[in-house]
Design a protein around this motif. Structure first.
Motif, PDB file in Angstrom:
ATOM      1  N   PHE A 274      23.931  28.137  33.493  1.00 34.06           N
ATOM      2  CA  PHE A 274      24.205  29.222  32.738  1.00 34.06           C
ATOM      3  C   PHE A 274      24.325  30.573  33.762  1.00 34.06           C
ATOM      4  N   ALA A 275      23.237  30.474  34.701  1.00 33.28           N
ATOM      5  CA  ALA A 275      23.015  31.586  35.859  1.00 33.28           C
ATOM      6  C   ALA A 275      24.359  31.380  36.763  1.00 33.28           C
ATOM      7  N   LEU A 276      25.058  30.303  37.173  1.00 29.68           N
ATOM      8  CA  LEU A 276      26.340  30.285  37.709  1.00 29.68           C
ATOM      9  C   LEU A 276      27.442  31.108  36.824  1.00 29.68           C
ATOM     10  N   ILE A 277      27.421  30.778  35.583  1.00 31.48           N
ATOM     11  CA  ILE A 277      28.350  31.342  34.691  1.00 31.48           C
ATOM     12  C   ILE A 277      28.426  32.894  34.650  1.00 31.48           C
ATOM     13  N   SER A 278      26.950  33.105  34.473  1.00 34.40           N
ATOM     14  CA  SER A 278      26.737  34.775  34.329  1.00 34.40           C
ATOM     15  C   SER A 278      27.119  35.497  35.646  1.00 34.40           C
ATOM     16  N   LEU A 279      26.711  34.891  36.879  1.00 29.33           N
ATOM     17  CA  LEU A 279      27.138  35.349  38.084  1.00 29.33           C
ATOM     18  C   LEU A 279      28.643  35.371  38.236  1.00 29.33           C
ATOM     19  N   GLY A 280      29.261  34.307  37.872  1.00 27.89           N
ATOM     20  CA  GLY A 280      30.666  34.514  37.875  1.00 27.89           C
ATOM     21  C   GLY A 280      31.413  35.473  37.295  1.00 27.89           C
ATOM     22  N   ILE A 281      30.824  35.706  35.889  1.00 30.54           N
ATOM     23  CA  ILE A 281      31.340  36.967  34.996  1.00 30.54           C
ATOM     24  C   ILE A 281      31.183  38.125  35.672  1.00 30.54           C
ATOM     25  N   LEU A 282      29.863  38.466  36.282  1.00 25.45           N
ATOM     26  CA  LEU A 282      29.492  39.476  36.875  1.00 25.45           C
ATOM     27  C   LEU A 282      30.536  39.899  38.259  1.00 25.45           C
ATOM     28  N   THR A 283      30.523  39.011  38.831  1.00 35.29           N
ATOM     29  CA  THR A 283      31.562  38.743  40.129  1.00 35.29           C
ATOM     30  C   THR A 283      33.027  39.216  39.549  1.00 35.29           C
ATOM     31  N   PHE A 284      33.533  38.760  38.418  1.00 38.01           N
ATOM     32  CA  PHE A 284      34.615  39.070  38.020  1.00 38.01           C
ATOM     33  C   PHE A 284      34.905  40.430  37.666  1.00 38.01           C
ATOM     34  N   GLN A 285      33.789  41.021  36.879  1.00 40.14           N
ATOM     35  CA  GLN A 285      33.898  42.446  36.537  1.00 40.14           C
ATOM     36  C   GLN A 285      33.780  43.414  37.585  1.00 40.14           C
ATOM     37  N   ALA A 286      33.034  42.887  38.430  1.00 41.70           N
ATOM     38  CA  ALA A 286      32.954  43.767  39.678  1.00 41.70           C
ATOM     39  C   ALA A 286      34.245  43.831  40.445  1.00 41.70           C
ATOM     40  N   THR A 287      34.707  42.848  40.505  1.00 40.25           N
ATOM     41  CA  THR A 287      36.029  42.811  41.201  1.00 40.25           C
ATOM     42  C   THR A 287      37.150  43.423  40.689  1.00 40.25           C
ATOM     43  N   TYR A 288      37.436  43.259  38.980  1.00 37.75           N
ATOM     44  CA  TYR A 288      38.274  43.933  38.538  1.00 37.75           C
ATOM     45  C   TYR A 288      37.956  45.631  38.258  1.00 37.75           C
ATOM     46  N   ALA A 289      36.639  45.916  38.631  1.00 37.64           N
ATOM     47  CA  ALA A 289      36.357  47.402  38.340  1.00 37.64           C
ATOM     48  C   ALA A 289      36.845  47.902  39.878  1.00 37.64           C
ATOM     49  N   GLN A 290      36.964  47.172  40.934  1.00 37.31           N
ATOM     50  CA  GLN A 290      37.491  47.800  42.234  1.00 37.31           C
ATOM     51  C   GLN A 290      38.867  47.527  42.387  1.00 37.31           C
ATOM     52  N   LYS A 291      39.575  46.855  41.526  1.00 35.76           N
ATOM     53  CA  LYS A 291      41.031  46.896  41.702  1.00 35.76           C
ATOM     54  C   LYS A 291      41.718  48.311  41.603  1.00 35.76           C
ATOM     55  N   ALA A 292      42.584  48.730  42.229  1.00 40.83           N
ATOM     56  CA  ALA A 292      43.055  49.954  42.187  1.00 40.83           C
ATOM     57  C   ALA A 292      44.449  50.019  41.200  1.00 40.83           C
ATOM     58  N   ILE A 293      44.474  50.798  40.478  1.00 45.11           N
ATOM     59  CA  ILE A 293      45.640  50.928  39.205  1.00 45.11           C
ATOM     60  C   ILE A 293      46.611  51.934  39.628  1.00 45.11           C
ATOM     61  N   THR A 294      47.667  51.653  39.301  1.00 43.57           N
ATOM     62  CA  THR A 294      48.806  52.976  39.426  1.00 43.57           C
ATOM     63  C   THR A 294      48.833  53.591  38.269  1.00 43.57           C
ATOM     64  N   LEU A 295      48.345  54.864  38.243  1.00 38.71           N
ATOM     65  CA  LEU A 295      48.788  55.857  36.981  1.00 38.71           C
ATOM     66  C   LEU A 295      50.116  56.669  37.020  1.00 38.71           C
ATOM     67  N   GLN A 296      51.016  56.550  36.329  1.00 44.54           N
ATOM     68  CA  GLN A 296      52.283  57.325  36.376  1.00 44.54           C
ATOM     69  C   GLN A 296      53.218  57.437  35.320  1.00 44.54           C
ATOM     70  N   GLN A 297      53.927  58.412  35.102  1.00 43.69           N
ATOM     71  CA  GLN A 297      54.662  58.289  33.972  1.00 43.69           C
ATOM     72  C   GLN A 297      55.792  57.352  34.062  1.00 43.69           C
ATOM     73  N   ASN A 298      55.657  56.363  33.056  1.00 41.71           N
ATOM     74  CA  ASN A 298      56.518  55.224  33.192  1.00 41.71           C
ATOM     75  C   ASN A 298      57.244  55.051  31.767  1.00 41.71           C
ATOM     76  N   PHE A 299      57.669  56.002  31.168  1.00 38.15           N
ATOM     77  CA  PHE A 299      58.227  55.822  29.924  1.00 38.15           C
ATOM     78  C   PHE A 299      59.508  55.226  30.055  1.00 38.15           C
ATOM     79  N   GLN A 300      59.918  54.380  28.962  1.00 40.96           N
ATOM     80  CA  GLN A 300      60.997  53.228  28.869  1.00 40.96           C
ATOM     81  C   GLN A 300      61.965  54.043  28.256  1.00 40.96           C
ATOM     82  N   PRO A 301      63.317  53.947  28.844  1.00 37.39           N
ATOM     83  CA  PRO A 301      64.670  54.441  28.355  1.00 37.39           C
ATOM     84  C   PRO A 301      64.621  53.659  26.977  1.00 37.39           C
ATOM     85  N   GLY A 302      65.285  54.196  26.126  1.00 43.35           N
ATOM     86  CA  GLY A 302      65.666  53.710  24.547  1.00 43.35           C
ATOM     87  C   GLY A 302      64.176  53.724  23.862  1.00 43.35           C
TER      88      GLY A 302
END
Length: 298
Positions: A6-34
């Motif tokens: 359980f400790a390993l699973i919890s550590l894996g979840i926390l690591t995944f969340q921390a990694t996702y939180a540090q992932k850079a995202i692109t914010l821009q106007q991306n309206f789709q034609p139509g």
């Protein structure tokens, strides 16, 4: 052994969340034609003035529902047909109240706003939310002026006055103030970016806004907003040239759809104070307001 698993699973979840939180995202106007998007904008202001020792209070409320039809794309820009669907206006000053509701308009209203419902103009916007151009606004202004008067001289005067709030430059600046919200580069949680805009309306407002990415969840970016507002210089009001010296803040929160760049929700508190001067007389001003935007795909 079980505890360790359980400790390993919890550590894996926390690591995944921390990694996702540090992932850079692109914010821009991306309206789709139509596709078609809806924007409901609300501007609610309480204005206090002190003129020669007399306190005067005013309330102004404007609600406009737009639809954005993404007609074509000329990479990376998008061509958008903007249509006014609903308009509501309320002005209350010194006991005199003026109200307009397009939902109750039977076509007989002698009000320039009556010509807005169903009216359209076109604009070209960039991925960063800059409005490169607008077209079709002059035709809309003609219809608004003709709703107010059939006299050609009076119509010309009314059109000139309406131009300050609904003309090409005013519409371009207003749309850009709502759409120019994106960073220049991919952004990580906790990072900030600054956007500067000008709103050439009745008052020449300059805004410097700092956006901070607070959280990323369910393909949505939760953003904190802290900004400053200033209006300094001459402005023409009802034929008089007035000097403005106003400053204030624009703070709140917004939620942006990461895939399309659509502002799903924006709630801003506005506080402005200072003076306006004319003919040797200073008018103390205080404006408290709330600006809201709600967007959705139609």
């Amino acid at each position: 052994m079980l505890k360790r698993t359980f400790a390993l699973i919890s550590l894996g979840i926390l690591t995944f969340q921390a990694t996702y939180a540090q992932k850079a995202i692109t914010l821009q106007q991306n309206f789709q034609p139509g596709k078609k998007y809806g924007y409901a904008m609300s501007y609610d202001q309480n204005i206090g003035q002190n003129i020669m020792g007399q306190d005067i209070t005013m309330k102004q409320l404007m609600k406009i529902d737009y639809s954005f039809d993404i007609t074509t794309a000329s990479a990376p820009d998008k061509n958008v047909k903007v249509t006014y669907n609903k308009i509501y206006s309320l002005s209350d000053a010194m006991g005199a109240t003026s109200e307009y509701d397009s939902e109750k308009d039977n076509g007989t209203e002698n009000n320039p706003l009556s010509a807005l419902k169903g009216a359209s103009f076109n604009m070209v916007i960039t991925p960063k939310g800059d409005v490169k151009s607008v077209s079709g606004v002059d035709k809309m202004l003609d219809a608004m002026a003709q709703k107010s008067s059939k006299d050609s001289a009076t119509t010309a005067t009314i059109k000139d006055a309406l131009n300050k709030q609904f003309g090409s430059e005013a519409v371009k600046a207003s749309m850009e103030a709502a759409l120019k919200i994106y960073p220049e580069k991919p952004i990580k949680q906790g990072e900030s970016w600054v956007v500067e805009t000008e709103l050439k309306n009745i008052l020449p407002l300059k805004m410097k806004t700092t956006y901070t990415l607070k959280e990323v969840k369910e393909n949505k970016a939760f953003v904190g907003v802290v900004g400053t507002i200033s209006a300094v210089g001459p402005v023409e009001v009802m034929g008089f040239t007035m000097q403005t010296n106003l400053s204030g803040t624009n703070n709140g929160d917004m939620i942006i759809d990461i895939k399309s760049g659509l502002a799903l929700n924006s709630d801003m508190k506005i506080n402005i104070g200072g003076t306006m001067s004319a003919m040797g007389q200073d008018i103390k001003m205080k404006i408290d307001g709330q600006n809201k935007i709600a967007g959705k795909e139609l």
